[in-house]
Design a protein around this motif. Sequence first.
Motif, PDB file in Angstrom:
ATOM      1  N   GLU A   1       0.825  -1.208   0.000  1.00  0.00           N
ATOM      2  CA  GLU A   1       0.000   0.000   0.000  1.00  0.00           C
ATOM      3  C   GLU A   1       0.858   1.257   0.000  1.00  0.00           C
ATOM      4  O   GLU A   1       0.536   2.253  -0.669  1.00  0.00           O
ATOM      5  CB  GLU A   1      -0.921  -0.007   1.227  1.00  0.00           C
ATOM      6  CG  GLU A   1      -1.993  -1.098   1.197  1.00  0.00           C
ATOM      7  CD  GLU A   1      -2.917  -0.950   0.012  1.00  0.00           C
ATOM      8  OE1 GLU A   1      -3.226   0.210  -0.366  1.00  0.00           O
ATOM      9  OE2 GLU A   1      -3.343  -1.980  -0.559  1.00  0.00           O
TER      10      GLU A   1
ATOM     11  N   ALA B   1       2.204   1.752  -3.504  1.00  0.00           N
ATOM     12  CA  ALA B   1       1.150   2.256  -4.391  1.00  0.00           C
ATOM     13  C   ALA B   1       0.869   3.731  -4.124  1.00  0.00           C
ATOM     14  O   ALA B   1       0.659   4.517  -5.056  1.00  0.00           O
ATOM     15  CB  ALA B   1      -0.120   1.425  -4.191  1.00  0.00           C
ATOM     16  N   SER B   2       0.899   4.128  -2.838  1.00  0.00           N
ATOM     17  CA  SER B   2       0.644   5.535  -2.496  1.00  0.00           C
ATOM     18  C   SER B   2       1.760   6.443  -3.021  1.00  0.00           C
ATOM     19  O   SER B   2       1.499   7.520  -3.563  1.00  0.00           O
ATOM     20  CB  SER B   2       0.517   5.662  -0.977  1.00  0.00           C
ATOM     21  OG  SER B   2       0.326   7.012  -0.607  1.00  0.00           O
TER      22      SER B   2
ATOM     23  N   ARG C   1       3.783   5.795  -5.554  1.00  0.00           N
ATOM     24  CA  ARG C   1       3.705   5.836  -7.019  1.00  0.00           C
ATOM     25  C   ARG C   1       2.618   6.811  -7.468  1.00  0.00           C
ATOM     26  O   ARG C   1       2.803   7.570  -8.426  1.00  0.00           O
ATOM     27  CB  ARG C   1       3.414   4.425  -7.539  1.00  0.00           C
ATOM     28  CG  ARG C   1       3.433   4.350  -9.055  1.00  0.00           C
ATOM     29  CD  ARG C   1       3.167   2.922  -9.533  1.00  0.00           C
ATOM     30  NE  ARG C   1       4.268   2.038  -9.150  1.00  0.00           N
ATOM     31  CZ  ARG C   1       4.148   1.087  -8.252  1.00  0.00           C
ATOM     32  NH1 ARG C   1       2.987   0.900  -7.629  1.00  0.00           N
ATOM     33  NH2 ARG C   1       5.176   0.302  -7.957  1.00  0.00           N
ATOM     34  N   SER C   2       1.476   6.826  -6.766  1.00  0.00           N
ATOM     35  CA  SER C   2       0.395   7.752  -7.101  1.00  0.00           C
ATOM     36  C   SER C   2       0.815   9.203  -6.900  1.00  0.00           C
ATOM     37  O   SER C   2       0.502  10.076  -7.707  1.00  0.00           O
ATOM     38  CB  SER C   2      -0.833   7.410  -6.254  1.00  0.00           C
ATOM     39  OG  SER C   2      -1.869   8.335  -6.483  1.00  0.00           O
ATOM     40  N   LEU C   3       1.547   9.454  -5.801  1.00  0.00           N
ATOM     41  CA  LEU C   3       2.003  10.819  -5.505  1.00  0.00           C
ATOM     42  C   LEU C   3       2.987  11.312  -6.568  1.00  0.00           C
ATOM     43  O   LEU C   3       2.951  12.468  -7.002  1.00  0.00           O
ATOM     44  CB  LEU C   3       2.654  10.841  -4.120  1.00  0.00           C
ATOM     45  CG  LEU C   3       3.034  12.214  -3.556  1.00  0.00           C
ATOM     46  CD1 LEU C   3       1.793  13.096  -3.431  1.00  0.00           C
ATOM     47  CD2 LEU C   3       3.705  12.062  -2.203  1.00  0.00           C
TER      48      LEU C   3
ATOM     49  N   ASN D   1       3.157  10.304  -9.703  1.00  0.00           N
ATOM     50  CA  ASN D   1       2.412  10.577 -10.933  1.00  0.00           C
ATOM     51  C   ASN D   1       1.718  11.930 -10.880  1.00  0.00           C
ATOM     52  O   ASN D   1       1.677  12.669 -11.866  1.00  0.00           O
ATOM     53  CB  ASN D   1       1.391   9.477 -11.186  1.00  0.00           C
ATOM     54  CG  ASN D   1       2.051   8.153 -11.526  1.00  0.00           C
ATOM     55  OD1 ASN D   1       3.174   8.128 -12.024  1.00  0.00           O
ATOM     56  ND2 ASN D   1       1.340   7.044 -11.260  1.00  0.00           N
ATOM     57  N   THR D   2       1.171  12.267  -9.706  1.00  0.00           N
ATOM     58  CA  THR D   2       0.505  13.569  -9.541  1.00  0.00           C
ATOM     59  C   THR D   2       1.499  14.714  -9.701  1.00  0.00           C
ATOM     60  O   THR D   2       1.212  15.741 -10.343  1.00  0.00           O
ATOM     61  CB  THR D   2      -0.166  13.634  -8.168  1.00  0.00           C
ATOM     62  OG1 THR D   2      -1.095  12.558  -8.029  1.00  0.00           O
ATOM     63  CG2 THR D   2      -0.904  14.939  -7.986  1.00  0.00           C
TER      64      THR D   2
END
Length: 369
Positions: free
Chosen positions: A307, A310-311, A313-315, A317-318
């Motif tokens: 998790e 994944a968090s 990686r999301s940050l 990308n943003t």
Amino acid sequence: MFSKVIIKNDERGLLFRNGSYIKHLQPGTYRFAPFTDHTVIVQNVMQPLSVPNKDIRLFMQDEQLVKQLTIVDVQDYEYVLHYVDGKFVSLLRAGVYAFWNIWQKHECLRVDIRNPEIAPEVDLAILPKLHGCCQIVEVGAHESGMLFYNNVLQKELTPGKYYFWKGPTTVVVKIQDLRQQQLDMTGQEIMTEDKVTLRLNFVCQYKIVNPLKALEIKSFEDQVYIVLQLILREYVGTLKLDDLLKMKQEIATFVLARLNEKSEHYGVQFQAAGLKDIILPGDIKDILNTVLLAEKKAQANIITRREETASTRSLLNTAKLMDENQTLYRLKELEFLEKICEKIGTISLTGGGNLLEQLNSLLSVRNGA
């Protein structure tokens, strides 16, 4: 002076002289000379002929008397059902009986009690009057009865009510319940291949399909219990504890198949079997709990790291999108500014200008920097 004897219409007299029977007397008046040893015994024709200390066979030489009597000679192996004018009166056992047939009609039904089963011609309505002479056996709707005479099997009795004479033949009916039955094995200690002693709670359901076969086995349920116990030992003794815990669902299938191999011998059909519980020793249980706890912690750590990755990686990308698109960057600033304003109760500003212009100038300065 003559002695006088009066015999009424519903009576008959038996004349004795010097203690010996002479003849019977019809209704009427009779006079006898004094000093003669004549004795008259008066009999009521509504009652059986009975003379104290005299055998009935003594009077059978009088043909005229016999015509007025119904003589019944009952053998040792017989019962005689005595009816008067079509109504049952009594049951006659071994002996000789004489009944006056002048005003009443006497009928007798003989039964040979060497054959205990009560024949259909006997009216079952009279059985409550035959205390101690017959026995009643009931076979329920879910039962089967095995009929024995003197310990010799006669036949199988289907559901119903059966009546038997009590006599020289001993009658026994052994009942078998044909409903599904359950055998519980609780707390059975068995050792696995790796020498771990555990306890099993096991259950199986069976139904008797051959009552005679089941009856031939002494202590039927105990023997089935032993067979189940041996099959479980055979299965569990070849497995290690870990394998047993993994394959516990297969125990029921194995046991049921082995039981049905012996079903014909026991006259039953085994319908279901199942393992209810496996009870481990305390130290083994503690070890397994420790292993389980370690496995769950490892799984939790893996999920947490997954998790977090994944968090992140999301940050990332943003951030890339915001660097490439100034409008998106501006919207993101406004979104955070909105969140900040939601948490602030009051705002104090110094200098001139309105609130929106000052906030805008702050963001503009940051952008210029």
